[in-house]
Design a protein around this motif. Structure first.
Motif, PDB file in Angstrom:
ATOM      1  N   ILE A  57       0.980  -1.400  -0.153  1.00  0.00           N
ATOM      2  CA  ILE A  57       0.060  -0.047   0.066  1.00  0.00           C
ATOM      3  C   ILE A  57       0.951   1.297  -0.243  1.00  0.00           C
ATOM      4  N   VAL A  75       0.784   4.093  -2.913  1.00  0.00           N
ATOM      5  CA  VAL A  75       0.423   5.500  -2.684  1.00  0.00           C
ATOM      6  C   VAL A  75       1.695   6.328  -3.055  1.00  0.00           C
ATOM      7  N   SER A  92       1.905   6.818  -6.536  1.00  0.00           N
ATOM      8  CA  SER A  92       0.681   7.558  -7.065  1.00  0.00           C
ATOM      9  C   SER A  92       0.689   8.807  -7.052  1.00  0.00           C
ATOM     10  N   GLY A 114       0.288   1.947  -9.126  1.00  0.00           N
ATOM     11  CA  GLY A 114       0.447   3.316  -8.656  1.00  0.00           C
ATOM     12  C   GLY A 114       0.962   4.554  -9.603  1.00  0.00           C
TER      13      GLY A 114
END
Length: 265
Positions: free
Chosen positions: A33, A37, A40, A120
């Motif tokens: 994750i 993130v 991204s 991402g």
């Protein structure tokens, strides 16, 4: 990160298998994750800053090359500080490849990182596409990487390879090696990104990161299908640079406990 033995499994209903879900989450899910993130927002910020703030239709981005270099470097530094303790803040498949070659990450986790980073990158590029109107988005190519000239593909691959070697070698020395890693790692890594972009922005755009190139290329395809013509440069160059950096580290610059030769007994 904590070792698996230090993590306690969550309570499960009586009679069911006591699967260490917390351990799995901390070991695999949470780091992925973080990578998702991190990439991204890195791609979103990195593509947004490519806009020419002066309003000049400069396809080579000369009007804001300084802003591009500094913004990418500062963003990476911030992400390393924020996510380093969770996933190591690779935020780059080339970095993950080198760390995997050096044996500092489990192969399965490295594969999970790769897919998290690629997805991402696509999401970050989609954010930029959603924020900007078509006219503005297409003016600067959506922040996607492309060659300044299509006549020297070999030189472009070499450029990406060398730039990536510098970046990855810095990461291995300041953030991975037990004897040379430092609390100033975020600054050093961010500066490596910055100087690499200064050096290569007018040759290849200085990607050094397949996720940074792939996501914007996907988003730009609707407007410019030719963006894929030399896209392989942004995979081959960083991959070769990653491998070269890992070899330099393992054969010479790594501490005695990490080298392949003349290891410390």
């Amino acid at each position: 990160m904590e070792s698996d033995s230090e993590r306690l499994p969550i309570n499960v209903p009586k009679g069911e298998s006591n699967i260490p879900l917390v351990s799995i989450f901390e070991t695999y899910v949470r780091p992925c994750i973080a990578e998702f993130v991190g990439v991204s927002f890195f791609v979103f910020i990195g593509t947004m800053v490519v806009q020419d703030s002066s309003g000049l239709p400069d396809k080579d981005f000369r009007a804001n090359a300084v802003a591009i270099a500094l913004c990418h470097g500062m963003t990476i530094a911030v992400l390393v500080i924020a996510l380093g303790s969770i996933s190591g803040a690779h935020v780059n498949p080339a970095v993950t490849l080198a760390i995997a070659i050096c044996g500092e990450i489990k192969p399965l986790l490295a594969v999970c990182y790769f897919f998290s980073q690629i997805v991402g990158g696509m999401v970050g590029a989609a954010f930029t596409r959603a924020v900007l109107p078509d006219s503005m988005y297409t003016q600067f190519g959506g922040g996607a990487h492309d060659l300044a000239t299509t006549e020297h593909v070999g030189e472009a691959i070499l450029c990406e390879m060398l730039l990536t070697t510098v970046l990855v070698l810095v990461i291995l020395l300041v953030a991975v090696d037990p004897r040379t890693k430092t609390e100033l790692a975020p600054l050093a890594i961010g500066m490596a990104v910055t100087v690499d972009i200064f050096a290569g922005i007018f040759v290849t755009g200085a990607s050094m990161n397949p996720a940074r190139s792939f996501g914007p290329a996907i988003a730009m395809t609707v407007f410019k299908n030719a963006i894929w013509k030399h896209h392989y440069v942004y995979w081959i160059g960083p991959a070769l640079g990653s491998i070269l950096a890992a070899l330099i580290y393992k054969l010479g610059l790594g501490s005695a406990s990490k080298r392949l030769i003349l290891k410390e007994e």
